[in-house]
Design a protein around this motif. Structure first.
Motif, PDB file in Angstrom:
ATOM      1  N   LEU A 239      27.555  36.341  39.376  1.00  0.00           N
ATOM      2  CA  LEU A 239      29.263  37.767  39.923  1.00  0.00           C
ATOM      3  C   LEU A 239      27.813  38.716  40.936  1.00  0.00           C
ATOM      4  N   VAL A 240      26.664  39.041  39.868  1.00  0.00           N
ATOM      5  CA  VAL A 240      26.203  39.840  40.424  1.00  0.00           C
ATOM      6  C   VAL A 240      25.625  39.400  42.039  1.00  0.00           C
ATOM      7  N   LEU A 241      25.821  38.469  42.372  1.00  0.00           N
ATOM      8  CA  LEU A 241      25.316  38.370  43.981  1.00  0.00           C
ATOM      9  C   LEU A 241      26.526  38.687  44.757  1.00  0.00           C
ATOM     10  N   ILE A 242      27.389  38.763  44.037  1.00  0.00           N
ATOM     11  CA  ILE A 242      29.009  38.929  44.942  1.00  0.00           C
ATOM     12  C   ILE A 242      28.937  40.168  44.606  1.00  0.00           C
ATOM     13  N   ILE A 243      29.131  41.222  43.961  1.00  0.00           N
ATOM     14  CA  ILE A 243      28.997  42.042  44.038  1.00  0.00           C
ATOM     15  C   ILE A 243      27.688  43.222  44.421  1.00  0.00           C
ATOM     16  N   LEU A 244      26.706  43.102  44.599  1.00  0.00           N
ATOM     17  CA  LEU A 244      25.649  43.589  44.822  1.00  0.00           C
ATOM     18  C   LEU A 244      25.845  44.071  46.390  1.00  0.00           C
ATOM     19  N   PRO A 245      26.639  42.903  46.883  1.00  0.00           N
ATOM     20  CA  PRO A 245      26.642  43.573  48.500  1.00  0.00           C
ATOM     21  C   PRO A 245      27.375  44.700  49.182  1.00  0.00           C
ATOM     22  N   PHE A 246      28.473  44.606  48.333  1.00  0.00           N
ATOM     23  CA  PHE A 246      29.208  45.973  48.114  1.00  0.00           C
ATOM     24  C   PHE A 246      29.125  47.391  47.564  1.00  0.00           C
ATOM     25  N   PHE A 247      27.387  47.517  47.413  1.00  0.00           N
ATOM     26  CA  PHE A 247      26.705  48.500  47.285  1.00  0.00           C
ATOM     27  C   PHE A 247      25.541  49.399  48.388  1.00  0.00           C
ATOM     28  N   ARG A 248      25.401  50.018  48.457  1.00  0.00           N
ATOM     29  CA  ARG A 248      23.967  50.002  49.335  1.00  0.00           C
ATOM     30  C   ARG A 248      23.015  49.768  48.217  1.00  0.00           C
ATOM     31  N   LEU A 465      42.902  41.014  51.654  1.00  0.00           N
ATOM     32  CA  LEU A 465      43.387  41.818  52.349  1.00  0.00           C
ATOM     33  C   LEU A 465      41.920  43.200  51.314  1.00  0.00           C
ATOM     34  N   PHE A 466      41.570  43.206  50.120  1.00  0.00           N
ATOM     35  CA  PHE A 466      40.986  45.034  49.472  1.00  0.00           C
ATOM     36  C   PHE A 466      39.532  43.975  49.626  1.00  0.00           C
ATOM     37  N   ILE A 467      38.666  43.171  50.426  1.00  0.00           N
ATOM     38  CA  ILE A 467      37.683  43.358  51.131  1.00  0.00           C
ATOM     39  C   ILE A 467      37.957  43.924  52.248  1.00  0.00           C
ATOM     40  N   ARG A 468      38.837  43.193  53.204  1.00  0.00           N
ATOM     41  CA  ARG A 468      39.148  43.901  54.398  1.00  0.00           C
ATOM     42  C   ARG A 468      39.385  45.479  54.529  1.00  0.00           C
ATOM     43  N   LEU A 469      40.167  45.811  53.683  1.00  0.00           N
ATOM     44  CA  LEU A 469      40.585  47.179  53.619  1.00  0.00           C
ATOM     45  C   LEU A 469      39.427  48.206  52.978  1.00  0.00           C
ATOM     46  N   TYR A 470      38.248  47.861  52.067  1.00  0.00           N
ATOM     47  CA  TYR A 470      37.534  48.157  51.051  1.00  0.00           C
ATOM     48  C   TYR A 470      36.544  48.295  52.081  1.00  0.00           C
ATOM     49  N   PHE A 481      37.470  48.991  42.570  1.00  0.00           N
ATOM     50  CA  PHE A 481      36.657  48.568  42.913  1.00  0.00           C
ATOM     51  C   PHE A 481      36.655  47.819  41.819  1.00  0.00           C
ATOM     52  N   PHE A 482      36.910  48.525  40.080  1.00  0.00           N
ATOM     53  CA  PHE A 482      36.907  48.531  38.878  1.00  0.00           C
ATOM     54  C   PHE A 482      38.057  47.128  38.877  1.00  0.00           C
ATOM     55  N   PHE A 483      38.418  47.131  39.568  1.00  0.00           N
ATOM     56  CA  PHE A 483      39.706  46.410  39.686  1.00  0.00           C
ATOM     57  C   PHE A 483      38.991  44.917  39.609  1.00  0.00           C
ATOM     58  N   PHE A 484      38.602  45.543  40.790  1.00  0.00           N
ATOM     59  CA  PHE A 484      37.845  43.627  41.681  1.00  0.00           C
ATOM     60  C   PHE A 484      37.359  42.918  40.827  1.00  0.00           C
ATOM     61  N   CYS A 512      45.076  43.726  37.833  1.00  0.00           N
ATOM     62  CA  CYS A 512      43.963  44.149  39.182  1.00  0.00           C
ATOM     63  C   CYS A 512      44.130  43.537  40.282  1.00  0.00           C
ATOM     64  N   LEU A 513      44.874  42.524  40.484  1.00  0.00           N
ATOM     65  CA  LEU A 513      44.847  41.491  41.439  1.00  0.00           C
ATOM     66  C   LEU A 513      45.358  42.576  42.359  1.00  0.00           C
ATOM     67  N   GLY A 514      47.128  42.895  42.016  1.00  0.00           N
ATOM     68  CA  GLY A 514      47.757  44.140  41.985  1.00  0.00           C
ATOM     69  C   GLY A 514      47.071  45.630  42.591  1.00  0.00           C
ATOM     70  N   ALA A 515      46.223  45.703  41.065  1.00  0.00           N
ATOM     71  CA  ALA A 515      46.408  47.259  41.730  1.00  0.00           C
ATOM     72  C   ALA A 515      44.530  47.842  41.900  1.00  0.00           C
ATOM     73  N   MET A 516      43.627  46.253  42.732  1.00  0.00           N
ATOM     74  CA  MET A 516      43.089  46.976  43.324  1.00  0.00           C
ATOM     75  C   MET A 516      43.148  47.573  44.835  1.00  0.00           C
ATOM     76  N   LEU A 517      44.563  46.665  44.641  1.00  0.00           N
ATOM     77  CA  LEU A 517      45.277  46.959  46.414  1.00  0.00           C
ATOM     78  C   LEU A 517      46.408  47.977  46.439  1.00  0.00           C
ATOM     79  N   ALA A 518      46.537  48.824  45.332  1.00  0.00           N
ATOM     80  CA  ALA A 518      47.288  50.015  44.907  1.00  0.00           C
ATOM     81  C   ALA A 518      46.711  51.021  46.274  1.00  0.00           C
TER      82      ALA A 518
END
Length: 825
Positions: A239-248, A465-470, A481-484, A512-518
């Protein structure tokens, strides 16, 4: 006239703002209250249903409020609208799967369950429509999680006793479970909280909020380690490896830095904490079922020491985090500023982490010196992380058996609760598990390929959708991103366990699935549909939701009322008013509301059977038969129903029907030894009765018993092929009843050597005593046939014969009669 209308418009806006906040408050109350009701676990037993129905009523009432809010917010020209319609397909597929469900009652519960999850998805999509509401939910969910963690520590250190908050897993190790009463689910929940906590520390701009979250790092990771969950430990780095690429890059470093600080700090105190809490548990936990717990005060030596260790280490860790944020992270920012601007730089740190992680994993698992630094129980759990330990092998068996079910029910599945109902027909060994230990595999079993694709598609679309928009809209990146993090962490762990069977847990996932797109409402507009944005058709969906929520509320209220009637009957019984006149009226009311509920009907049948045993009034048996006949179409795979039918037919003297019930039981529950032993005993007694008049018929009946005996032996041999690390499950062995029946058959067919071989183990069975679990009559009968078989071969066991006769003086006469019964032929 214009002046008259202005106040009305203002009031309308205010009303809808209040309605939104009413929905926010109700959803928040759900997230803070529901965990303390066992996380609203759906355990496919009547004892869990009252809490589920109560929660569902609250959710459907909230959905009414949401429907009113949707009248103002729902538009036709938005992907959020399409998602809100699409999410309702999930309960719809469960509805269609219920048409041929293995259990109509469980299928109905799962339909309601998925309407709840759809509601939470919609809550997430629409209640979070501003930074204020987003901040509220982000903070509230995390803080409510911290409450659960502190509650778990209160149980750990003995100030509070919540049933099974500490689970004695192997007879000597207490695993922390907190409100969930299951350590693996709690571990999955803690993974989400821990990763989210690190996210807050890295991204918050207010130092005091950073410190508040930093103080929770050690309690979180300490609790996590004391769940002893190997699966969660394995999932965490992925999970850490999935999350890290979203950060600088610098934030990746700070995220990992704070994680390492918290882990090292935890390991410094973990050994002492483990020793203390184990001793505290021996004091606090009830010594036997039903006995009271003995909580201890904060100032008790071990409790005070444990709290001080956690609190002081937490503060020191928080100060270290503060120092790193003030001086270390800015240094990295300066040194890596040019590198972090390069394309692909976000993958550099994850790649390095993978390399370091592999090396550390090998060292921790293989190095005895490193393991000596850990508490013994934790070191053993880490050492046993492999594919040959029992929990992995058992899950592999569950999944393999699940695909057997799917092959027979590929399109629409077995309906909600199908695994719990039907798994024993397909199981490879006699394990007991109403859960398939994987959310996705259990979903595939329940709704088939079509339903599974729809469920998976809704989850995947939300993430895509979330990843593309983010990534595309960096200016909108924020705390969503917390909801993700939370939804991804919870879902990832549910791949290998039954976490989603907790309605609180699964509701949090879908919210959280809905909230991350809201927050991306303006970016989800479908421009070419703008012309329909003010169409009168936009009210169809809110109106449908309003009507649906009212129907669901009414439906659930009826089920809740039935459950109340049933509970009232049990309460009357516990007060000593256990007469049919006092109990049956409430149970009949429950059955009238839910005729497909197996427990209500089987309780009625049990009461009627007891009344028959006391009065020998055949009317009670007929009433019981009528009740069972009505239940059969709803519950064709219900184990207790088939046994109840067998007993009812037996009391009615309907031998053929009784045997057919046992045959059905063996067919549907091939690893349940009770059906085999009952059938073999019936065949033995029936053949014995006809032996003098119809010897050929007796031989035919006894051959059926012998065939069952061979089947049992064959299955016992299969269990020997299981890996030594895998637990076989429920006992499946030659019971005294089976030995009596088969030994008796061999005796009457004059195969005395085989009779001796089968009956010899009964020499050590107790012949007298007060243990209600032992059938002393069966044991004496088995010994009797054993001695008679010995006599026929010219041998004796005088000590055993003396023991038999001393257990009952009549045994001498009975033994002689058994010998004469064969000698006379």
């Amino acid at each position: 006239m214009r002046n008259d209308k202005l106040p009305k418009k203002k009031n309308t806006a205010l009303d809808f703002s209040l309605i939104q906040w009413l929905g926010i408050i109700l959803v928040s109350l759900f997230f803070i209250v529901s965990p303390f009701y066992q996380g609203l676990f759906n355990g496919y037993q009547v004892g869990y249903e009252d809490k589920l129905y109560g929660a569902m009523l609250a959710v459907f009432a909230t959905l009414v409020v949401m429907a009113i809010f949707l009248f103002m917010k729902w538009q036709l020209n938005n992907y959020k609208s399409l998602l809100s319609i699409g999410i309702l397909l999930l309960p719809v597929v469960y509805f269609f799967a219920s048409f041929h469900a293995a259990s109509e009652h469980f299928a109905r519960i799962m339909i309601l369950n998925y309407f709840v999850l759809a509601a939470f998805y919609i809550f997430g999509l629409y209640l979070i429509n501003s930074n204020e509401t987003k901040t509220w939910f982000v903070s509230f969910i995390q803080l409510s999680g911290y409450v659960i963690v502190v509650f778990g520590l209160l149980n750990l250190f003995g100030q509070v006793h919540y049933t099974d908050a500490l689970w004695l897993a192997d007879g000597r190790t207490y695993r922390l479970t907190s409100v969930f009463q299951y350590s693996n689910t709690y571990a999955g929940f803690l993974v989400a909280l821990f990763l989210a906590c690190l996210y807050f520390i890295v991204f918050t701009k207010r130092w005091y909020i950073r410190m508040m979250h930093a103080v929770m790092l050690v309690p979180l990771f300490t609790s996590f380690m004391l769940t002893y969950s190997r699966g969660a430990i394995v999932i965490l780095p992925f999970l850490v490896l999935i999350i890290l690429p979203f950060f600088r890059m610098v934030r990746q470093i700070s995220y990992l830095l704070y994680m390492v600080l918290s882990i090292l700090s935890t390991f410094i105190i973990l050994s002492k904490i483990t020793t203390n809490y184990d001793k505290i548990a021996r004091i606090v936990q009830p010594k036997a079922a039903g006995s009271p717990a003995h909580t201890i005060p904060f100032w008790q030596q071990m409790a005070l020491q444990s709290w001080l260790l956690v609190i002081v280490t937490s503060i020191v860790t928080a100060l270290a985090v503060f120092a790193c944020n003030q001086w270390v992270v800015p240094w990295f920012e300066k040194k890596l500023s040019s590198l972090s601007l390069r394309k692909g730089s976000v993958f550099v740190i994850p790649i390095i982490v993978v390399g370091i992680g592999v090396i550390l994993s090998i060292l921790v698992i293989s190095s005895g010196e490193i393991q000596k630094l850990l508490p013994e129980q934790i070191a053993q759990r880490l050492e046993n992380i492999n594919f040959d330990q029992h929990s992995v092998l058992e899950r592999e068996t569950f999944y393999r058996d699940a695909f057997k079910v799917i092959r027979d029910y590929p399109i629409l599945g077995t309906g909600g609760g199908g695994w719990a109902t039907i798994y024993q027909k397909y199981q490879s060994n006699p394990y007991s598990s109403n859960q398939a230990h994987s959310y996705f595999i259990q979903t595939l079993v329940e709704v088939g390929v079509i339903g599974f694709v729809i469920v998976l598609a809704m989850i995947a679309i939300s993430y895509i959708l979330f990843i593309r928009l983010y990534i595309k809209h960096k200016n909108l990146q924020g705390s969503q991103f917390f909801f993700f993090i939370v939804s991804l962490s919870l879902l990832a762990h549910s791949m290998i366990d039954f976490d989603m069977s907790y309605l609180y847990y699964s509701s949090l996932v879908f919210f959280c699935l809905g909230a991350m797109l809201a927050p991306y409402g303006s970016e989800l507009i479908i421009v070419k549909w703008n012309e329909y944005s003010n169409s009168k058709y936009k009210y169809i969906f809110p109106a449908s939701v309003a009507l649906l929520s009212i129907i669901l509320f009414s439906w659930t209220m009826r089920l809740h009322n039935a459950n109340q009637y049933y509970d009232q009957a049990l309460a009357n019984a516990s007060k000593g008013n256990a007469t049919l006149d006092n109990l049956l009226p409430d149970i009949d009311k429950a059955i009238k509301i839910t005729p497909d509920h197996p427990t209500y009907t089987l309780t009625k049948v049990s009461l009627l059977s007891q009344a028959y045993q006391q009065t020998h009034n055949q009317t009670y048996l007929q009433q019981a038969k009528t009740a069972l006949d009505r239940l059969v179409p709803y519950e064709p795979y219900n184990h207790d129903l088939i046994l109840a039918q067998y007993r009812n037919f037996k009391d009615l003297g309907a031998y053929n029907n009784a045997i057919n019930s046992l045959k059905e039981g063996i067919s549907k529950f091939p690893w349940d030894i009770n059906f085999y032993e009952a059938a073999m005993l019936e065949y033995f007694v029936d053949g014995q009765a006809d032996l003098s008049t119809e010897p050929d018929e007796s031989k035919s009946v006894w051959n059926q018993a012998l065939n069952l005996y061979k089947e049992v032996l064959s299955r016992i041999d299969k269990l020997k092929d299981l890996p030594k690390e895998q637990l076989p499950g429920r006992p499946f062995e030659l019971t005294p009843t089976i030995r009596l029946a088969i030994g008796g058959i061999y005796y009457f067919t004059k195969d005395y050597q085989q009779a001796i071989k089968v009956l010899e183990p009964m020499r050590t069975e107790p012949l007298t005593g007060n243990d209600p679990s032992v059938n002393y009559t069966t044991n004496r009968a088995g010994v009797r046939y054993y001695l008679a078989s010995l006599h026929k071969t010219g041998k004796d066991d005088l000590d055993l014969q003396k023991k038999l006769i001393s257990s009952d003086p009549n045994e001498k006469i009975t033994l002689d009669q058994v010998e004469e019964s064969v000698g006379a032929r």
